[in-house]
Design a protein around this motif. Structure first.
Motif, PDB file in Angstrom:
ATOM      1  N   LEU A  40       0.822  -1.208   0.000  1.00 46.25           N
ATOM      2  CA  LEU A  40       0.000   0.000   0.000  1.00 46.25           C
ATOM      3  C   LEU A  40       0.858   1.262   0.000  1.00 46.25           C
ATOM      4  O   LEU A  40       1.722   1.443   0.869  1.00 46.25           O
ATOM      5  N   HIS A  41       0.590   2.136  -0.973  1.00 40.68           N
ATOM      6  CA  HIS A  41       1.329   3.394  -1.088  1.00 40.68           C
ATOM      7  C   HIS A  41       0.391   4.525  -1.513  1.00 40.68           C
ATOM      8  O   HIS A  41       0.767   5.415  -2.267  1.00 40.68           O
ATOM      9  N   ASN A  99       2.030  -2.463   4.524  1.00 35.78           N
ATOM     10  CA  ASN A  99       1.506  -1.093   4.615  1.00 35.78           C
ATOM     11  C   ASN A  99       2.572  -0.134   5.100  1.00 35.78           C
ATOM     12  O   ASN A  99       2.953  -0.128   6.269  1.00 35.78           O
ATOM     13  N   LEU A 100       3.049   0.706   4.191  1.00 40.66           N
ATOM     14  CA  LEU A 100       3.956   1.803   4.515  1.00 40.66           C
ATOM     15  C   LEU A 100       3.312   3.135   4.130  1.00 40.66           C
ATOM     16  O   LEU A 100       4.003   4.133   3.941  1.00 40.66           O
ATOM     17  N   ALA A 101       1.989   3.134   4.008  1.00 42.01           N
ATOM     18  CA  ALA A 101       1.275   4.354   3.635  1.00 42.01           C
ATOM     19  C   ALA A 101       0.854   5.101   4.897  1.00 42.01           C
ATOM     20  O   ALA A 101       1.628   5.883   5.458  1.00 42.01           O
ATOM     21  N   ARG A 102      -0.371   4.842   5.360  1.00 42.28           N
ATOM     22  CA  ARG A 102      -0.872   5.410   6.609  1.00 42.28           C
ATOM     23  C   ARG A 102      -1.776   4.371   7.264  1.00 42.28           C
ATOM     24  O   ARG A 102      -2.429   3.573   6.582  1.00 42.28           O
ATOM     25  N   GLY A 103      -1.836   4.392   8.581  1.00 39.61           N
ATOM     26  CA  GLY A 103      -2.642   3.433   9.296  1.00 39.61           C
ATOM     27  C   GLY A 103      -4.101   3.468   8.910  1.00 39.61           C
ATOM     28  O   GLY A 103      -4.774   2.429   8.860  1.00 39.61           O
ATOM     29  N   SER A 104      -4.619   4.660   8.613  1.00 41.43           N
ATOM     30  CA  SER A 104      -6.045   4.816   8.322  1.00 41.43           C
ATOM     31  C   SER A 104      -6.481   4.117   7.048  1.00 41.43           C
ATOM     32  O   SER A 104      -7.674   3.867   6.839  1.00 41.43           O
ATOM     33  N   VAL A 133       3.199 -11.182  11.821  1.00 45.10           N
ATOM     34  CA  VAL A 133       3.248  -9.785  11.406  1.00 45.10           C
ATOM     35  C   VAL A 133       4.604  -9.193  11.781  1.00 45.10           C
ATOM     36  O   VAL A 133       5.106  -9.400  12.889  1.00 45.10           O
ATOM     37  N   PHE A 134       5.220  -8.515  10.821  1.00 45.09           N
ATOM     38  CA  PHE A 134       6.507  -7.845  11.016  1.00 45.09           C
ATOM     39  C   PHE A 134       6.220  -6.371  11.257  1.00 45.09           C
ATOM     40  O   PHE A 134       5.596  -5.706  10.417  1.00 45.09           O
ATOM     41  N   LEU A 135       6.653  -5.858  12.408  1.00 44.17           N
ATOM     42  CA  LEU A 135       6.297  -4.504  12.828  1.00 44.17           C
ATOM     43  C   LEU A 135       7.512  -3.590  12.850  1.00 44.17           C
ATOM     44  O   LEU A 135       8.578  -3.955  13.339  1.00 44.17           O
ATOM     45  N   THR A 136       7.336  -2.376  12.324  1.00 45.39           N
ATOM     46  CA  THR A 136       8.335  -1.321  12.455  1.00 45.39           C
ATOM     47  C   THR A 136       7.610  -0.029  12.820  1.00 45.39           C
ATOM     48  O   THR A 136       6.462   0.184  12.420  1.00 45.39           O
ATOM     49  N   PRO A 137       8.238   0.858  13.592  1.00 46.76           N
ATOM     50  CA  PRO A 137       7.560   2.038  14.151  1.00 46.76           C
ATOM     51  C   PRO A 137       7.583   3.280  13.264  1.00 46.76           C
ATOM     52  O   PRO A 137       8.140   4.318  13.625  1.00 46.76           O
ATOM     53  N   HIS A 138       6.940   3.200  12.096  1.00 49.55           N
ATOM     54  CA  HIS A 138       6.866   4.317  11.145  1.00 49.55           C
ATOM     55  C   HIS A 138       8.273   4.820  10.794  1.00 49.55           C
ATOM     56  O   HIS A 138       8.584   6.005  10.898  1.00 49.55           O
ATOM     57  N   THR A 139       9.093   3.891  10.365  1.00 48.65           N
ATOM     58  CA  THR A 139      10.480   4.216  10.011  1.00 48.65           C
ATOM     59  C   THR A 139      10.778   3.938   8.537  1.00 48.65           C
ATOM     60  O   THR A 139      11.939   3.809   8.149  1.00 48.65           O
ATOM     61  N   GLY A 140       9.740   3.868   7.724  1.00 47.74           N
ATOM     62  CA  GLY A 140       9.922   3.552   6.317  1.00 47.74           C
ATOM     63  C   GLY A 140      10.794   4.535   5.569  1.00 47.74           C
ATOM     64  O   GLY A 140      11.446   4.179   4.576  1.00 47.74           O
ATOM     65  N   SER A 141      10.845   5.778   6.032  1.00 47.59           N
ATOM     66  CA  SER A 141      11.665   6.791   5.351  1.00 47.59           C
ATOM     67  C   SER A 141      12.899   7.157   6.161  1.00 47.59           C
ATOM     68  O   SER A 141      13.560   8.156   5.874  1.00 47.59           O
ATOM     69  N   ASN A 142      13.226   6.345   7.162  1.00 46.60           N
ATOM     70  CA  ASN A 142      14.355   6.665   8.040  1.00 46.60           C
ATOM     71  C   ASN A 142      15.694   6.271   7.428  1.00 46.60           C
ATOM     72  O   ASN A 142      16.302   5.270   7.800  1.00 46.60           O
ATOM     73  N   ASN A 186       0.303 -13.317   6.251  1.00 46.99           N
ATOM     74  CA  ASN A 186       1.098 -12.463   7.114  1.00 46.99           C
ATOM     75  C   ASN A 186       1.042 -11.010   6.646  1.00 46.99           C
ATOM     76  O   ASN A 186       0.389 -10.698   5.632  1.00 46.99           O
ATOM     77  N   ALA A 187       1.727 -10.153   7.370  1.00 48.11           N
ATOM     78  CA  ALA A 187       1.731  -8.730   7.033  1.00 48.11           C
ATOM     79  C   ALA A 187       3.013  -8.089   7.534  1.00 48.11           C
ATOM     80  O   ALA A 187       3.664  -8.592   8.460  1.00 48.11           O
ATOM     81  N   ALA A 188       3.369  -6.986   6.915  1.00 49.70           N
ATOM     82  CA  ALA A 188       4.450  -6.120   7.386  1.00 49.70           C
ATOM     83  C   ALA A 188       3.853  -4.731   7.511  1.00 49.70           C
ATOM     84  O   ALA A 188       3.345  -4.179   6.527  1.00 49.70           O
TER      85      ALA A 188
END
Length: 313
Positions: A196-197, A224-229, A270-279, A247-249
């Motif tokens: 999702l983008h 999903n690296l777009a937005r939670g909503s 599920v693979f979780l990262t804390p909104h660091t897609g652009s870090n 599964n999901a990331a």
């Protein structure tokens, strides 16, 4: 001298660009409502991370002229309302597209190979169990890209060397050699990976909900690296818990930071990262510099190049 508030990290990333331009630069860790009011109620420009900017705040900041998003999405700011208050809202399109796209492709590969599960088992002393896990090759699979802006286009281009079939869903059909446009239902039903983008708007809220998740293959993955909503989080938790999808990331969530009691932490698929897609260093510099330029353009009387609204002066 006009005052501007920027995140501390951005001053270094821009080599003190706004100070050199003659502004009084005030730095805070994160420009939240409380931080802004405590720092400078007479501020003229603010470089924003993702903290919400409530509509009630404008009247408390009488000199405000520009809110420059350090990034692409601006769903935390009501740009139309800002325009009625004479305030520009800007973003930095394309500044983080390579970094986010690389992370999306990385997530797809992690899920395909089950790398996180294998590594977790090995670290917990279960090497025998880890060796029993088999992933999948990406070659020959179908990847669906929802949203074909700068990031979606970069993802498609990167995937072109993996031997996948790429399906695209986007309101505007931009010319491309890197995929085939289809409707959302077709994309969901045929894709092995759905990434999702798409921008977060009222129209895209819960674009992926219970009905859409049921359309996906039981072997499919959601990224999903777009937005939670954009995703109905409760419906996704249910789908992951019941293995309706494999599964999901996830890098973005309904509430950020993700609460410690979120059921997502208890799921092993599920693979979780804390909104660091652009870090990345590069994306950070691009976003900070772009936002700084937008502040300078707005405060020097120009129309900012990347304005997303048209203030009423």
């Amino acid at each position: 001298m006009q005052k501007v508030i920027i995140p501390q990290v951005a001053d270094k990333q821009t080599d003190h660009y706004l100070t050199k331009k003659g502004y009084e630069v005030l730095m805070v860790p994160d420009p939240t409502e409380a931080a802004i009011l405590a720092t400078a109620p007479d501020v003229a420009g603010i470089m924003m991370f993702v903290a919400p900017f409530p509509n009630t705040l404008y009247d408390k900041l009488p000199n405000l002229k520009v809110l420059a998003r350090y990034g692409v999405g601006y769903d935390s700011i009501d740009a139309d309302y800002a325009a009625t208050k004479g305030v520009w809202v800007t973003n930095t399109p394309g500044a983080n597209s390579v970094s986010v796209a690389e992370n999306a492709v990385t997530d797809i590969m992690l899920l395909a190979k089950q790398s996180f599960k294998v590594s977790t088992l090995m670290r917990s002393g279960q090497q025998r169990a880890a060796r029993q896990i088999f992933g999948h090759e990406l070659a020959g699979k179908t990847v669906g890209i929802v949203g074909f802006g700068h990031i979606g286009q970069a993802v498609a281009k990167m995937l072109s060397s993996f031997g996948v079939k790429t399906l695209l869903y986007n309101r505007t059909k931009r010319p491309t050699k890197y995929g085939e446009y289809v409707d959302l239902e077709t994309l969901l039903r045929q894709s092995d990976f759905v990434t999702l983008h798409i921008a977060a708007t009222k129209q895209t809220e819960h674009l992926i909900g219970e009905k859409e998740l049921k359309m996906m293959k039981s072997s499919a993955s959601l990224i999903n690296l777009a937005r939670g909503s954009v995703v109905d989080e409760q419906a996704l938790i249910k789908a992951l818990s019941s293995h309706q999808i494999a599964n999901a990331a996830l890098d973005v969530f309904d509430e950020e930071p993700l609460p410690d009691d979120s059921p997502l932490f208890k799921l092993d698929n599920v693979f979780l990262t804390p909104h660091t897609g652009s870090n990345t260093v590069e994306a950070g510099e691009n976003m900070a510099m772009g936002a700084a330029r937008m502040i300078d353009e707005a405060l020097s009387g120009q129309k900012p190049e990347w304005a997303v609204n048209q203030p009423q002066f």
